[in-house]
Design an enzyme around this catalytic site. Structure first.
Site, PDB file in Angstrom:
ATOM      1  N   ASP A  36      -8.463 -11.624 -25.337  1.00 23.00           N
ATOM      2  CA  ASP A  36      -9.783 -11.223 -25.685  1.00 23.00           C
ATOM      3  C   ASP A  36     -10.436 -11.774 -24.610  1.00 23.00           C
ATOM      4  O   ASP A  36     -11.540 -12.486 -24.646  1.00 23.00           O
ATOM      5  CB  ASP A  36     -10.215 -11.679 -26.932  1.00 23.00           C
ATOM      6  CG  ASP A  36      -9.043 -11.338 -28.197  1.00 23.00           C
ATOM      7  OD1 ASP A  36      -9.386 -10.127 -28.647  1.00 23.00           O
ATOM      8  OD2 ASP A  36      -8.189 -11.855 -28.340  1.00 23.00           O
ATOM      9  N   GLN A  80     -14.519 -11.239 -25.035  1.00 22.80           N
ATOM     10  CA  GLN A  80     -14.763 -12.249 -26.107  1.00 22.80           C
ATOM     11  C   GLN A  80     -15.076 -13.578 -25.590  1.00 22.80           C
ATOM     12  O   GLN A  80     -16.004 -14.121 -25.740  1.00 22.80           O
ATOM     13  CB  GLN A  80     -13.786 -12.114 -27.402  1.00 22.80           C
ATOM     14  CG  GLN A  80     -13.849 -13.129 -28.199  1.00 22.80           C
ATOM     15  CD  GLN A  80     -12.939 -12.994 -29.180  1.00 22.80           C
ATOM     16  OE1 GLN A  80     -13.116 -12.348 -30.282  1.00 22.80           O
ATOM     17  NE2 GLN A  80     -11.973 -13.829 -29.361  1.00 22.80           N
ATOM     18  N   HIS A 136      -1.348 -17.363 -30.798  1.00 18.53           N
ATOM     19  CA  HIS A 136      -1.975 -18.208 -31.537  1.00 18.53           C
ATOM     20  C   HIS A 136      -1.387 -19.704 -31.394  1.00 18.53           C
ATOM     21  O   HIS A 136      -1.927 -20.616 -31.296  1.00 18.53           O
ATOM     22  CB  HIS A 136      -2.088 -17.835 -32.896  1.00 18.53           C
ATOM     23  CG  HIS A 136      -2.643 -16.755 -33.459  1.00 18.53           C
ATOM     24  ND1 HIS A 136      -1.989 -15.677 -34.021  1.00 18.53           N
ATOM     25  CD2 HIS A 136      -4.036 -16.286 -33.119  1.00 18.53           C
ATOM     26  CE1 HIS A 136      -2.808 -14.458 -33.917  1.00 18.53           C
ATOM     27  NE2 HIS A 136      -4.027 -14.756 -33.688  1.00 18.53           N
ATOM     28  N   LEU A 183      -0.351 -15.349 -37.645  1.00 24.19           N
ATOM     29  CA  LEU A 183      -0.413 -16.311 -36.727  1.00 24.19           C
ATOM     30  C   LEU A 183       0.902 -15.626 -35.759  1.00 24.19           C
ATOM     31  O   LEU A 183       1.893 -15.488 -36.480  1.00 24.19           O
ATOM     32  CB  LEU A 183      -0.340 -17.696 -36.907  1.00 24.19           C
ATOM     33  CG  LEU A 183      -1.796 -18.252 -37.451  1.00 24.19           C
ATOM     34  CD1 LEU A 183      -1.759 -19.879 -37.817  1.00 24.19           C
ATOM     35  CD2 LEU A 183      -2.878 -17.700 -36.546  1.00 24.19           C
ATOM     36  N   HIS A 184       0.825 -15.844 -34.532  1.00 26.24           N
ATOM     37  CA  HIS A 184       2.066 -15.323 -33.984  1.00 26.24           C
ATOM     38  C   HIS A 184       2.041 -16.195 -32.625  1.00 26.24           C
ATOM     39  O   HIS A 184       1.355 -17.151 -32.538  1.00 26.24           O
ATOM     40  CB  HIS A 184       1.965 -13.745 -33.228  1.00 26.24           C
ATOM     41  CG  HIS A 184       0.817 -13.614 -32.710  1.00 26.24           C
ATOM     42  ND1 HIS A 184       0.348 -13.846 -31.570  1.00 26.24           N
ATOM     43  CD2 HIS A 184      -0.160 -12.750 -33.043  1.00 26.24           C
ATOM     44  CE1 HIS A 184      -0.933 -13.344 -31.097  1.00 26.24           C
ATOM     45  NE2 HIS A 184      -1.252 -12.755 -31.960  1.00 26.24           N
ATOM     46  N   GLN A 215      -7.299 -15.858 -23.552  1.00 26.36           N
ATOM     47  CA  GLN A 215      -7.625 -14.957 -22.425  1.00 26.36           C
ATOM     48  C   GLN A 215      -7.200 -13.398 -22.774  1.00 26.36           C
ATOM     49  O   GLN A 215      -7.918 -12.480 -22.322  1.00 26.36           O
ATOM     50  CB  GLN A 215      -6.851 -15.140 -21.042  1.00 26.36           C
ATOM     51  CG  GLN A 215      -7.339 -14.429 -20.151  1.00 26.36           C
ATOM     52  CD  GLN A 215      -8.649 -14.336 -19.386  1.00 26.36           C
ATOM     53  OE1 GLN A 215      -9.434 -15.428 -19.483  1.00 26.36           O
ATOM     54  NE2 GLN A 215      -9.034 -13.264 -19.235  1.00 26.36           N
ATOM     55  N   SER A 239       0.118  -9.708 -30.569  1.00 23.30           N
ATOM     56  CA  SER A 239      -1.255  -9.486 -31.106  1.00 23.30           C
ATOM     57  C   SER A 239      -0.875  -9.375 -32.533  1.00 23.30           C
ATOM     58  O   SER A 239       0.208  -8.850 -32.671  1.00 23.30           O
ATOM     59  CB  SER A 239      -1.477  -7.993 -30.733  1.00 23.30           C
ATOM     60  OG  SER A 239      -2.528  -7.575 -31.619  1.00 23.30           O
ATOM     61  N   SER A 240      -1.600  -9.628 -33.501  1.00 22.37           N
ATOM     62  CA  SER A 240      -1.558  -9.462 -34.779  1.00 22.37           C
ATOM     63  C   SER A 240      -1.091  -7.884 -35.340  1.00 22.37           C
ATOM     64  O   SER A 240      -0.623  -7.493 -36.221  1.00 22.37           O
ATOM     65  CB  SER A 240      -2.545  -9.950 -35.867  1.00 22.37           C
ATOM     66  OG  SER A 240      -2.803 -11.475 -35.404  1.00 22.37           O
TER      67      SER A 240
HETATM   68  P1  AMP Z   1      -7.404 -13.171 -33.549  1.00 18.50           P
HETATM   69  O1  AMP Z   1      -6.574 -14.000 -34.541  1.00 18.50           O
HETATM   70  O2  AMP Z   1      -6.879 -11.983 -32.821  1.00 18.50           O
HETATM   71  O3  AMP Z   1      -8.695 -13.402 -33.621  1.00 18.50           O
HETATM   72  O4  AMP Z   1      -7.271 -14.256 -32.295  1.00 18.50           O
HETATM   73  C1  AMP Z   1      -7.413 -15.531 -32.314  1.00 18.50           C
HETATM   74  C2  AMP Z   1      -7.304 -16.173 -30.772  1.00 18.50           C
HETATM   75  O5  AMP Z   1      -6.134 -16.274 -30.459  1.00 18.50           O
HETATM   76  C3  AMP Z   1      -8.280 -15.578 -29.909  1.00 18.50           C
HETATM   77  O6  AMP Z   1      -8.819 -16.709 -29.022  1.00 18.50           O
HETATM   78  C4  AMP Z   1      -7.444 -14.655 -29.090  1.00 18.50           C
HETATM   79  O7  AMP Z   1      -7.652 -14.248 -27.794  1.00 18.50           O
HETATM   80  C5  AMP Z   1      -6.092 -15.687 -29.235  1.00 18.50           C
HETATM   81  N1  AMP Z   1      -4.666 -14.673 -28.972  1.00 18.50           N
HETATM   82  C6  AMP Z   1      -4.359 -13.594 -29.715  1.00 18.50           C
HETATM   83  N2  AMP Z   1      -3.505 -13.146 -29.168  1.00 18.50           N
HETATM   84  C7  AMP Z   1      -3.076 -13.703 -28.134  1.00 18.50           C
HETATM   85  C8  AMP Z   1      -2.127 -13.550 -26.949  1.00 18.50           C
HETATM   86  N3  AMP Z   1      -0.960 -12.982 -27.134  1.00 18.50           N
HETATM   87  N4  AMP Z   1      -2.134 -14.753 -26.072  1.00 18.50           N
HETATM   88  C9  AMP Z   1      -2.929 -15.744 -26.046  1.00 18.50           C
HETATM   89  N5  AMP Z   1      -4.203 -15.979 -26.903  1.00 18.50           N
HETATM   90  C10 AMP Z   1      -4.065 -14.891 -27.862  1.00 18.50           C
END
Ligand code: AMP
Length: 291
Positions: free
Chosen positions: A164, A167, A45, A41-42, A162, A199-200
């Protein structure tokens, strides 16, 4: 000095245990929020989690690196996993439960290997473009896990970024097409100070890679600026803007799309999605902005 009382975030890995807790919350009339994630998580998230805890009585954050949304040559095995750090972040925001199942708990023994599963199929007019062109089966894998999470948690609201964009559009379509009883809450993209979308997968980038990667958001913004200064021809605008992109970056796609149909547009207008996927030192990054 008064110490702030911190609620402990419980880690639950069994579906049955989570369902039992959800049943109790439902009896108490709680508004349930769900934030689906793959962990590591960052701040991106965190913004979803914050929104969820502010607008729901109880919040479940799922941390699950979903094997069926990864292609055979993708980064499933090396995807960053850091559950204890994730727990700290969730605790800071008063998240009630982290749902962290194994793949076997979610899909049954061996099912992720042979795809011997009921799969939710995303509409082909939305999934066979942008990321779906190279990530075949990805959005079916996403919808399948998201629908399972919705069925397990039965949230009133689910929070998606947003970041993604494709998605999010496909999930909203599933909710509409299958008459699911929940609200999808879209959340804006959170960026580093440099403009790089959080981003992770940024964890794979060296400092040098990062300075190259920040030209991705610069390029998207350049497209927006050129449009706002009166250039509406997509071809001209993209050809000009791409000069901003670091030369070592390999573009998978960079285009301007209708926000609902994801069809490329030739004349830029309001309400379009400028989106890209690009590789920096073989790390695949995505980003987008909406005009
Ligand atoms: P993930 O862990 O990459 O599957 O992301 C989980 C959720 O966090 C998804 O709905 C992503 O769109 C959202 N997310 C990931 N990075 C960001 C970001 N930089 N800004 C906003 N939402 C994000």
């Amino acid at each position: 000095m008064l110490e702030q009382i911190k609620k402990e975030t419980k880690i639950v890995s069994q579906i049955a245990e989570l369902k039992a807790q959800i049943k109790n919350w439902k009896k108490e009339g709680k508004v349930i929020g769900l934030v689906p994630t793959m962990g590591a998580l960052h701040q991106g998230h965190e913004s979803l989690i914050k929104k969820a805890t502010e607008s729901c009585d109880v919040v479940v954050v799922s941390v699950f690196v979903n094997p069926i949304q990864f292609g055979p040559n993708e980064d499933l095995d090396k995807y960053p996993r850091q559950l204890s750090k994730d727990k700290e972040l969730c605790e800071k925001h008063g998240v009630n439960i982290i749902f962290n199942p194994t793949a076997e708990e979610m899909y049954g023994k061996g099912n992720t290997l042979n795809h011997n599963l009921t799969i939710v199929t995303a509409p082909s007019n939305l999934k066979n473009k942008l990321c779906g062109k190279t990530r075949v089966g990805h959005f079916d894998g996403v919808l399948t896990v998201v629908l399972k999470l919705f069925n397990i948690v039965t949230p009133d609201k689910a929070f998606f970024g947003q970041k993604d964009a494709q998605q999010l559009i496909i999930i909203k379509k599933m909710v509409k097409d299958l008459n699911l009883n929940l609200t999808i809450v879209p959340c804006p993209i959170i960026r580093e100070g440099s403009g790089l979308a959080r981003s992770s997968r940024n964890a794979y980038l060296s400092n040098e890679d990062k300075s190259k990667a920040l030209t991705i958001s610069k390029t998207l913004n350049k497209i927006k600026e050129l449009y706002q200064s009166g250039n509406t021809s997509k071809q001209n605008v993209v050809n000009e803007a791409i000069k901003t992109l670091d030369q070592d970056i390999q573009v998978e796609y960079l285009d301007v799309y209708d926000i609902e149909t994801l069809e490329p547009v030739e004349i830029i207008r309001e309400n379009v999605l400028i989106a890209t996927a690009a590789r920096v030192n073989n790390v695949r990054l995505i980003d987008n902005i909406i005009i």
